[in-house]
Design a protein around this motif. Sequence first.
Motif, short mmCIF file in Angstrom:
data_model
loop_
_atom_site.label_atom_id
_atom_site.label_comp_id
_atom_site.label_asym_id
_atom_site.label_seq_id
_atom_site.Cartn_x
_atom_site.Cartn_y
_atom_site.Cartn_z
N MET A 1 12.90 0.84 -95.64
CA MET A 1 11.66 1.31 -95.04
C MET A 1 11.77 1.36 -93.51
N ARG A 2 12.50 0.41 -92.94
CA ARG A 2 12.65 0.37 -91.49
C ARG A 2 13.34 1.62 -90.98
N ASN A 3 14.40 2.07 -91.67
CA ASN A 3 15.12 3.28 -91.25
C ASN A 3 14.23 4.51 -91.35
N THR A 4 13.41 4.59 -92.40
CA THR A 4 12.48 5.71 -92.55
C THR A 4 11.50 5.74 -91.40
N ASN A 5 10.95 4.59 -91.05
CA ASN A 5 10.02 4.53 -89.93
C ASN A 5 10.69 4.94 -88.63
N ASN A 6 11.92 4.51 -88.42
CA ASN A 6 12.65 4.88 -87.21
C ASN A 6 12.86 6.39 -87.12
N ILE A 7 13.24 7.02 -88.22
CA ILE A 7 13.48 8.46 -88.22
C ILE A 7 12.17 9.22 -88.01
N LEU A 8 11.10 8.79 -88.65
CA LEU A 8 9.80 9.44 -88.45
C LEU A 8 9.34 9.31 -87.00
N PHE A 9 9.51 8.12 -86.42
CA PHE A 9 9.15 7.92 -85.01
C PHE A 9 10.02 8.81 -84.12
N GLN A 10 11.29 8.87 -84.41
CA GLN A 10 12.20 9.69 -83.61
C GLN A 10 11.81 11.16 -83.69
N ASN A 11 11.46 11.67 -84.86
CA ASN A 11 11.06 13.07 -85.00
C ASN A 11 9.75 13.36 -84.27
N LEU A 12 8.79 12.45 -84.35
CA LEU A 12 7.52 12.63 -83.65
C LEU A 12 7.73 12.64 -82.13
N MET A 13 8.49 11.69 -81.64
CA MET A 13 8.76 11.62 -80.20
C MET A 13 9.62 12.79 -79.75
N ASP A 14 10.50 13.24 -80.61
CA ASP A 14 11.35 14.39 -80.31
C ASP A 14 10.49 15.62 -80.01
N ALA A 15 9.51 15.87 -80.87
CA ALA A 15 8.62 17.02 -80.67
C ALA A 15 7.76 16.85 -79.42
N ALA A 16 7.25 15.66 -79.18
CA ALA A 16 6.40 15.42 -78.01
C ALA A 16 7.20 15.57 -76.72
N ILE A 17 8.38 14.98 -76.68
CA ILE A 17 9.21 15.06 -75.48
C ILE A 17 9.68 16.49 -75.26
N ALA A 18 10.03 17.18 -76.34
CA ALA A 18 10.46 18.58 -76.22
C ALA A 18 9.33 19.44 -75.67
N ALA A 19 8.11 19.22 -76.12
CA ALA A 19 6.97 20.01 -75.62
C ALA A 19 6.77 19.80 -74.13
N LEU A 20 6.81 18.55 -73.70
CA LEU A 20 6.60 18.25 -72.28
C LEU A 20 7.74 18.78 -71.41
N SER A 21 8.96 18.53 -71.81
CA SER A 21 10.09 18.95 -70.99
C SER A 21 10.26 20.47 -70.99
N PHE A 22 9.99 21.12 -72.11
CA PHE A 22 10.10 22.57 -72.16
C PHE A 22 8.97 23.22 -71.36
N TYR A 23 7.79 22.59 -71.37
CA TYR A 23 6.67 23.09 -70.56
C TYR A 23 6.98 22.99 -69.07
N LEU A 24 7.43 21.82 -68.62
CA LEU A 24 7.63 21.59 -67.20
C LEU A 24 8.78 22.41 -66.62
N LEU A 25 9.94 22.38 -67.27
CA LEU A 25 11.13 23.02 -66.70
C LEU A 25 11.86 23.97 -67.64
N GLY A 26 11.92 23.65 -68.91
CA GLY A 26 12.76 24.40 -69.83
C GLY A 26 12.45 25.88 -69.93
N TYR A 27 11.17 26.22 -70.05
CA TYR A 27 10.82 27.64 -70.16
C TYR A 27 11.20 28.40 -68.90
N GLY A 28 11.01 27.79 -67.75
CA GLY A 28 11.40 28.43 -66.49
C GLY A 28 12.90 28.64 -66.40
N PHE A 29 13.67 27.64 -66.83
CA PHE A 29 15.13 27.81 -66.84
C PHE A 29 15.55 28.90 -67.81
#
Length: 148
Positions: free
Chosen positions: A1-29
């Motif tokens: 169960m711990r590994n499942t929680n880690n992967i779910l957390f990683q996927n959620l944070m992955d999407a959130a961090i990708a949205a912020l970083s792509f908004y700030l700089l990624g789309y412009g690059f």
Amino acid sequence: MRNTNNILFQNLMDAAIAALSFYLLGYGFAYGTGSSFIGLTNFAFTGFANDAYTYAVWFMEFAFAATTSSIVAGAVAERCKIGAYFVFGPLLTTFIYPVVVHWVWSSEGWASTSLDANARLFGVGAIDFAGSTVVHSVGGLTALVGCA
């Protein structure tokens, strides 16, 4: 169960961090103008038309960036520390993926099919079918590097 929680957390944070970083700089690059290597304008929605179509295009491009990052996340799951991944994830969605997008999909990129016929890579440019080349090759190659 711990590994499942880690992967779910990683996927959620992955999407959130990708949205912020792509908004700030990624789309412009990726789609900014000024160079055949990297975009130099359009950071954080500057220069955007304020309409639904423009935001929908940004959202689709963000989803491609997040998909590239999730390819890597699946490959390195339980193979690297979460802290290292959260350093690498923003780097991928802020710089690595957008630069390759600029090369192929931007009208100014050095491998673009939008260039004059004489300036295109091998005379035709890089032809990409529905994002399969850019998204999956960048995701796959960075996953290979991450697993090495």
